[in-house]
Design an enzyme around this catalytic site. Structure first.
Site, PDB file in Angstrom:
ATOM      1  CB  SER A 152      -0.945  -0.060   1.203  1.00  0.00           C
ATOM      2  OG  SER A 152      -1.913   0.934   1.099  1.00  0.00           O
ATOM      3  CG  ASP A 315      -6.377  -3.734  -3.336  1.00  0.00           C
ATOM      4  OD1 ASP A 315      -7.216  -2.840  -3.134  1.00  0.00           O
ATOM      5  OD2 ASP A 315      -5.158  -3.586  -3.095  1.00  0.00           O
ATOM      6  CG  HIS A 348      -5.707  -2.075   0.269  1.00  0.00           C
ATOM      7  ND1 HIS A 348      -4.736  -2.071  -0.710  1.00  0.00           N
ATOM      8  CD2 HIS A 348      -5.273  -1.238   1.250  1.00  0.00           C
ATOM      9  CE1 HIS A 348      -3.768  -1.250  -0.341  1.00  0.00           C
ATOM     10  NE2 HIS A 348      -4.067  -0.735   0.843  1.00  0.00           N
TER      11      HIS A 348
HETATM   12  N1  LIG Z   1      -4.806  -1.140   7.051  1.00  0.00           N
HETATM   13  C1  LIG Z   1      -3.901  -0.327   6.336  1.00  0.00           C
HETATM   14  C2  LIG Z   1      -4.621   0.178   5.130  1.00  0.00           C
HETATM   15  C3  LIG Z   1      -3.927   1.183   4.305  1.00  0.00           C
HETATM   16  O1  LIG Z   1      -3.088   0.541   3.443  1.00  0.00           O
HETATM   17  C4  LIG Z   1      -3.456   0.827   7.220  1.00  0.00           C
HETATM   18  O2  LIG Z   1      -4.188   1.109   8.156  1.00  0.00           O
HETATM   19  O3  LIG Z   1      -2.415   1.389   7.026  1.00  0.00           O
END
Ligand SMILES: N[C@@H](CCO)C(=O)O
Ligand SMILES: CC(=O)SCCNC(=O)CCNC(=O)[C@H](O)C(C)(C)COP(=O)(O)OP(=O)(O)OC[C@H]1O[C@@H](n2cnc3c(N)ncnc32)[C@H](O)[C@@H]1OP(=O)(O)O
Length: 490
Positions: A152, A315, A348
């Site tokens: 991410s 995702d 995701h």
């Molecule tokens: N669960 C992840 C989601 C964002 O990529 C976070 O809180 O950083």
């Protein structure tokens, strides 16, 4: 191999030695980064892996803090015997610039005013986050990271590292990520920001002496959290189940489990995160665009690393097409890139949960190490025809035991070892030609390190010159550094 938890770990603080010039032209003084490390840095400093965290992560990627029962956010991947094996690698994870878990961010004290920055904090970018991390990596004296890994927003940092500091990254692993934030990603971030800005307690970012805008922040997290799951995972987790009741209540309280769950996620988030950090970091993500200059191909032109790009089938926030865009741009630049899409219903957040599939992919990618990944390329060589005295002097001054001998065209023609020099003295030999090994055993940069290790073991030699197809020397690899990587460094 037994997989273990690292045990008790501590977050440390690194103070940047000078001010940080930001992409927007502003300067930040007294910047600090919170970080954790696991495992040991080997003497060659060749086994370091940098882990980059996602939007709301922090430096605590693995192990336990004293008194805690919950391990770091990627403990499924990092630890002794795990995919990112701390018996083998030196793992670094730092909290991003702009964060609220020990690194300089809006909740830090502004040295100019002696008060928290709040909304006076400068607008930072992903490039700024990476620039600050690079200072930390330099502080360890690491000249090349064996790998940079993240999912991410961690993945966007990986990509930024690979284009800004191409000579510092051997392997780059970017999971569930993008090379440019999409309009949909920006849209969700903007709605989340508005949730915070609309909370009267936000008070233009100046709330540290009173009560924080927890209502707005919880709402922002609830919006975000929906995008981290998938329709299928919501069906699996909750279906239409009611929360501790048999019948609908016909009022505005919680009826469904999913509602209760989202409220819980929103509430618990406010206990660990700062609203202003959320504003600044989401904005940095929105600005992220490696195609800004001309095209994505152009934007990724400087990269040199070997890439593993992983997307998640379900995702919808960072959909697989965005990973494939990265792969196309890297391939167009003739880089070595592997693409995998993992099958998962988690959406995701699969990058935080799918330990089996990710472990398999990352483990294979890290362990398939070729000679050019670990060779030293600061090679010292000598020209054919120089004297024994001169050769001995170079070896002594540079503290090396193997000295390749090259022609005018840099072609490898022999190798001299410290043992050969002793032999020359004993036999009163005057020329290099009489003592150097002419039939030099070499390896190619693209051979596996296991092959190189076997060659050294079978021939009882401790270093091999690395040559290209024209027999020109491009590096040197010693048995010690190989063995440490294959066998682990304890
Ligand atoms: N669960 C992840 C989601 C964002 O990529 C976070 O809180 O950083
Ligand atoms: C790099 C980073 O991203 S670091 C930050 C990672 N993010 C977080 O830690 C916070 C956000 N959470 C998440 O993103 C996800 O929860 C994950 C990916 C970390 C974990 O996912 P899962 O293991 O599937 O956990 P799940 O989403 O079911 O959440 C479990 C929590 O919800 C609670 N919960 C589950 N159902 C309900 C319900 N009906 N009502 C209220 N609470 C509920 C559980 O009690 C549990 O609480 P706990 O976390 O305090 O133990």
């Amino acid at each position: 191999m037994k997989k273990e938890n690292i045990g008790i770990v501590e977050t440390q603080v690194f103070n940047l030695p000078h001010e940080l010039e930001l992409e927007n032209g502003e300067k930040l003084r007294d910047v600090q980064l919170a970080y954790e490390t696991y495992g040991k840095l080997n003497p060659e400093k060749s086994n370091a892996i940098l882990i980059c965290h996602a939007l709301t992560g922090d430096a605590h990627a693995a192990g336990l803090h004293k008194g805690d029962s919950k391990s770091g956010w990627w403990d499924i991947m990092i630890g002794p015997g795990k995919t990112i094996d701390t018996d083998r690698y030196f793992v670094i994870c730092s909290n991003v610039l702009g964060g609220c878990k020990g690194s300089t961010g809006p909740s830090s004290i502004n040295p100019e005013t002696g008060k928290q920055y709040g909304a006076d904090f400068p607008f930072i970018t992903v490039a700024d986050m990476v620039k600050a991390q690079k200072e930390l990596v330099d502080h360890f004296g690491i000249q090349k990271l064996f790998a940079v890994i993240g999912g991410s927003m961690g993945g966007v940092q990986v990509l930024q590292w690979s284009v800004t500091y191409p000579d510092y990254v051997t392997k780059a692993i970017a999971i569930a990520t993008t090379a440019r934030s999409s309009p949909q990603q920006i849209a969700f971030n903007e709605v989340a920001r508005i949730a915070i800005l609309s909370d009267p307690k936000w008070n233009n970012g100046d709330y540290y002496s009173g009560s924080a805008p927890t209502h707005g922040l919880a709402l922002a997290r609830m919006i975000g959290h929906i995008t981290y799951l998938s329709d299928a995972s919501m069906h699996q987790k909750f279906g239409r189940k009611l929360q501790n009741k048999e019948q609908y209540d016909y009022n505005l309280g919680f009826d469904f489990e999913v509602e209760s769950y989202l409220h819980y996620q929103g509430q618990s988030f406010t206990k660990r995160f700062d609203a202003n950090s959320y504003l600044y970091i989401t904005k940095a993500l929105d600005y992220f665009d490696l195609s800004r200059k001309e095209s994505l191909i152009e934007g990724m032109k400087t990269a040199k690393a070997k890439f593993l790009i992983v997307a998640v089938s379900s995702d919808w926030l960072y959909p697989p097409y965005q990973s494939r865009e990265i792969v196309s741009a890297l391939s167009a630049n003739e880089l070595d890139v592997t693409y995998r899409e993992i099958e998962s219903n988690y959406g995701h957040d699969a990058f935080l949960l799918e330990s089996g599939q990710l472990g398999y992919l990352i483990g294979n990618f890290l362990s398939h190490t070729i000679v050019s990944d670990v060779m030293r390329n600061d090679i010292v060589s000598i020209r054919q025809g120089i004297s024994i005295e001169e050769t001995a002097r170079v070896m002594f001054e540079k503290g090396i035991t193997h000295l390749p001998v090259v022609t005018e065209n840099d072609e490898l023609t022999g190798i001299v070892t410290s043992w050969d020099i002793s032999k020359a003295v004993a036999l009163k030999c005057k020329t290099l030609d009489g003592i150097m090994t002419k039939d030099v055993l070499t390896v190619k940069g693209n051979e596996d390190i296991e092959t190189a290790a076997k060659k050294m073991e079978q021939n009882n030699i401790s270093a091999l010159p690395v040559v290209d197809d024209d027999n020109k020397i491009i590096g040197i690899i010693g048995s010690e550094e190989i063995n440490r990587l294959i066998g682990g460094y304890r």
